[in-house]
Design a protein around this motif. Structure first.
Motif, mmCIF file in Angstrom:
data_model
loop_
_atom_site.group_PDB
_atom_site.id
_atom_site.type_symbol
_atom_site.label_atom_id
_atom_site.label_comp_id
_atom_site.label_asym_id
_atom_site.label_seq_id
_atom_site.Cartn_x
_atom_site.Cartn_y
_atom_site.Cartn_z
ATOM 1 N N GLU A 25 35.230 37.485 51.941
ATOM 2 C CA GLU A 25 35.352 38.781 51.200
ATOM 3 C C GLU A 25 36.588 38.872 50.316
ATOM 4 O O GLU A 25 36.576 39.599 49.311
ATOM 5 N N CYS A 26 37.466 38.331 50.857
ATOM 6 C CA CYS A 26 38.904 38.367 49.922
ATOM 7 C C CYS A 26 38.693 37.436 48.492
ATOM 8 O O CYS A 26 39.062 37.974 47.212
ATOM 9 N N MET A 27 37.897 36.277 48.604
ATOM 10 C CA MET A 27 37.697 35.647 47.602
ATOM 11 C C MET A 27 36.796 36.612 46.215
ATOM 12 O O MET A 27 37.110 36.519 45.365
ATOM 13 N N GLY A 28 35.716 37.187 46.955
ATOM 14 C CA GLY A 28 34.999 38.049 46.174
ATOM 15 C C GLY A 28 36.059 39.170 45.254
ATOM 16 O O GLY A 28 35.771 39.598 44.019
ATOM 17 N N ARG A 29 36.994 39.698 46.011
ATOM 18 C CA ARG A 29 37.836 40.737 45.426
ATOM 19 C C ARG A 29 38.666 39.927 44.492
ATOM 20 O O ARG A 29 39.044 40.504 43.234
ATOM 21 N N ASP A 30 39.376 38.637 44.832
ATOM 22 C CA ASP A 30 39.926 37.847 43.757
ATOM 23 C C ASP A 30 39.434 37.585 42.438
ATOM 24 O O ASP A 30 39.844 37.879 41.629
ATOM 25 N N VAL A 31 38.125 37.516 42.722
ATOM 26 C CA VAL A 31 37.133 36.911 41.646
ATOM 27 C C VAL A 31 37.034 38.252 40.713
ATOM 28 O O VAL A 31 37.413 38.030 39.370
ATOM 29 N N GLU A 32 37.026 39.306 41.201
ATOM 30 C CA GLU A 32 36.863 40.560 40.412
ATOM 31 C C GLU A 32 37.943 41.032 39.747
ATOM 32 O O GLU A 32 38.095 41.552 38.541
ATOM 33 N N THR A 33 39.259 40.860 40.319
ATOM 34 C CA THR A 33 40.509 41.182 39.936
ATOM 35 C C THR A 33 40.862 40.153 38.869
ATOM 36 O O THR A 33 41.401 40.681 37.743
#
Length: 402
Positions: free
Chosen positions: A383-391
């Motif tokens: 879940e955090c990796m997904g947010r990192d990618v969008e950031t």
């Protein structure tokens, strides 16, 4: 005068692979200030005379230049050259303007120094020569103290060429070289071999045995041997003097914005894509595991937004085209969620899919997103990796638009 091609000399130094790439191709874009410097210097270096015979020098890359202006007795080179030592100075070599230093990072302070040398060389109608050293002098003076390396020799040469130098000369820094007195250093290298008409160095420059030679020493020797010396004040902004040491500290702290401010472009780590644990693919985020060269300056552990580029010419690999940068989310660290120990640099190419194993690539670090964390579950990590990618995507789109 008929144009004569330079012959290719085989490397005699153990410098590792130095791929022959375009000066402006796979290097990734510099920021506007660095581009302006390069453009202005290219304009200064535009008028170049017919090439001289360079039977002992290896072309680093071919650069198209305008035809020569009608200036008297110009001795500039049409093709940028790479020398592995002063043994490769052509027998009929004339005068030159020389700048000396390690130039690790080729940062904005270095760019100012190189600018002065190129501008003076253009005014005098002689080649501009940049002399650097390998290995790093500190590794010879105090073995085991090699500082983190901001740029490879190949990258250093590319950046110096963008700034307009005619010759990139790598001097082997040996114990014998280290023992040269300042007078022998100047006489044997600068006068007898390079025939310098001017030497451009930073005002903190030292040389010769135990670094006893200073800019003032160089000036005194210049008066004796008939060349001028320009000691350039180090570039500083906001009470910070730009230096390789300062930039290494920024990189080590993960402060990529400060590093980029001093470099004039994002900090780059190059390497070959190697096989890792394959865990990223299992989690839905396949990453390129980049193995950097020894001594490379790696940012602090964490996640970053950056650019990913496959270096060198070649066919498109999946959706990745060599020489074209792609948006990436980059992880540096030991993967603590999985109790990892080895420190790795892994890049997830956004919207890309390719088998990159064995490719020589560059990762340009633009902005720090977050520090390294150990997650309680794989689901929380994903879940955090997904947010990192969008950031990372938002950051890079804004950088590209700005």
């Amino acid at each position: 005068m008929r144009r004569r091609a330079a012959s290719t000399a085989t490397s005699r130094l153990s410098l590792g692979p130095l791929p022959r790439v375009s000066c402006h191709g796979a290097g990734g874009p510099t920021d506007r200030r660095f581009r302006r410097v390069a453009h202005d210097l290219s304009a200064l270096a535009g008028a170049r005379p017919p090439p001289r015979r360079l039977t002992a020098a290896e072309p680093l890359c071919e650069i198209s230049t305008p035809e020569y202006c009608s200036l008297p007795d110009l001795r500039r080179l049409r093709t940028v050259q790479r020398w592995r030592s002063l043994d490769e100075v052509p027998a009929d070599w004339g005068r030159c303007v020389l700048t000396i230093g390690v130039f690790d990072g080729v940062h904005r302070g270095h760019a100012q120094l190189i600018s002065r040398a190129v501008k003076s060389a253009a005014a005098r109608g002689v080649p501009a020569v940049l002399m650097t050293f390998d290995p790093h002098p500190m590794e010879v003076v105090r073995p085991g103290s090699h500082p983190a390396q901001l740029t490879t020799l190949t990258r250093r040469a590319e950046l110096a060429e963008e700034l307009g130098v005619d010759v990139f000369c790598v001097m082997p820094f040996t114990h014998e070289f280290m023992k040269l007195t300042p007078a022998r250093y100047v006489h044997d290298l600068l006068v007898e071999r390079l025939h310098v008409v001017e030497v451009v160095v930073g005002d903190n420059f030292t040389f010769g045995k135990k670094a006893t030679g200073t800019v003032e020493t160089m000036r005194e020797l210049g008066k004796r041997f008939g060349f001028e010396v320009d000691g350039v004040t180090l570039l500083a902004e906001h009470a910070v003097t730009f230096s390789s040491t300062y930039i290494r500290a920024c990189v080590d702290a993960g402060d990529m914005a400060a590093a980029a401010e001093a470099l004039g472009r994002p900090h780059r780590v190059e390497g070959v894509v190697v096989h890792g644990d394959g865990r990223g693919k299992q989690l839905g985020f396949p990453t390129a595991n980049v193995a950097p060269p020894m001594h490379a300056a790696i940012p602090a552990d964490g996640v970053y937004a950056g650019w990913f580029t496959v270096l060198g010419p070649g066919p498109t690999i999946g959706t990745v085209t060599p020489g074209e940068r792609a948006m990436a989310a980059i992880s540096v660290g030991t993967n603590p969620t999985f109790s990892g120990r080895a420190r790795t640099v892994e890049a997830y190419v956004l919207d890309g899919e390719a088998d990159l194993y064995g490719q020589h690539v560059a990762v340009d670090f633009v902005e720090h997103i977050r520090g390294q964390r150990k997650f309680e579950s794989v689901e929380e990590l994903v879940e955090c990796m997904g947010r990192d990618v969008e950031t990372a995507r938002k950051i890079l789109i804004a950088v590209d638009a700005g």
